[in-house]
Design a protein around this motif. Structure first.
Motif: not given
Length: 290
Positions: A8-11, A252-253, A256-258
């Motif tokens: 997650i930190q990398v993303f 979350y990926i 939230f992130l996408a």
């Protein structure tokens, strides 16, 4: 769990770097910050950066069980709540801008002027702040003095004392996204009709606008599903802890992130003028390193 957190930190770092590069590109040409669609694009980038950073901070605080003052948690919650709505509301405004540009071209210069853009940004932030204002008003009306001390876990749920407050918050969110979905569907149908009636270069431009609205709809759908994640995760927590952790990581990926990484794709890479400016800045940066 540590491997998932590192991923997650990398993303997050990758998305933040891309967004900051796009924001730098936005300020590189006057045409970008004097055109409504680019200004709204920059608003989504800044909103996404703020949301990603603070959401990741909350994830780390909760994972390692850091205790913080409630007033600090309150400030973080206000900003996260505001910018979780700013992005979808801005997407809706960008869709309306495409509708005006394609279906009402003679009025585009009037309706999408620099003055209108500034008013639009104020309206976007005002509308986005209303759910947070409602939640905090209910909290301050119901909370006791003991509620203002340290909190073991900073999340939106600590500001919901009664069950009905959570239901009201969910109802407000669903109402917002219903209005946004209706706006996007209306714009999509109108632009599709204009695309069928257009010819030549106009037809090509109209279909490009239609694809842009379609990508906005996908972003908005992912943001909407994000609201249902807490209900799904709460049910899974009662069944199996490992399943709950895996599903929460996936949510979350994906939700939230996408949605926050689709904005660079829609305007940063698909827009020809912006892409050329972005490429020039990126190449200049590489040359300086060498």
């Amino acid at each position: 769990m540590n491997d998932k957190i590192m991923l997650i930190q990398v993303f997050v770092v990758l998305f933040l770097c891309i967004n900051l590069l796009l924001i730098t590109t936005f300020f590189s040409k006057e045409v970008f910050y004097s055109t409504m669609r680019y200004v709204l694009f920059a608003v989504t980038l800044m909103s996404d950066c703020m949301f990603l950073f603070l959401a990741d901070l909350l994830l780390i605080l909760n994972l390692y069980r850091f205790t913080i003052q409630r007033w600090l948690c309150l400030i973080i919650y206000i900003v996260v709540s505001l910018y979780s709505f700013v992005t979808p509301v801005t997407l809706t405004a960008m869709t309306l801008e495409r509708y005006v540009a394609i279906c009402l071209p003679l009025r585009h210069a009037e309706l999408c002027s620099t003055r209108s853009t500034l008013h639009g940004i104020l309206i976007i932030h005002s509308l986005s702040s209303l759910p947070c204002v409602v939640v905090l008003s209910m909290f301050f009306a119901s909370a006791s003095s003991a509620s203002y001390t340290h909190v073991p876990r900073c999340s939106a749920e600590i500001f919901l004392i009664h069950t009905w407050q959570g239901h009201l918050r969910s109802a407000i969110s669903q109402f917002y996204f219903l209005i946004m979905c209706m706006t996007i569907v209306f714009s999509y149908v109108k632009i599709m009709r204009a695309a069928k009636a257009a010819s030549g270069e106009d037809k090509k431009s109209t279909w490009r606008g239609l694809r842009t609205v379609g990508l906005h709809a996908l972003q908005l759908l992912l943001c909407l599903i994000q609201l249902w994640c807490p209900f799904i995760e709460a049910a899974l927590l009662q069944i199996n802890l490992m399943l709950f952790i895996n599903v929460r990581f996936f949510n979350y990926i994906t939700f939230f992130l996408a949605p926050r990484c689709l904005s660079p794709l829609i305007y940063g890479l698909r827009d020809e003028m912006f892409f050329h400016a972005l490429k020039r800045i990126a190449l200049c940066g590489l040359r300086k390193k060498h």
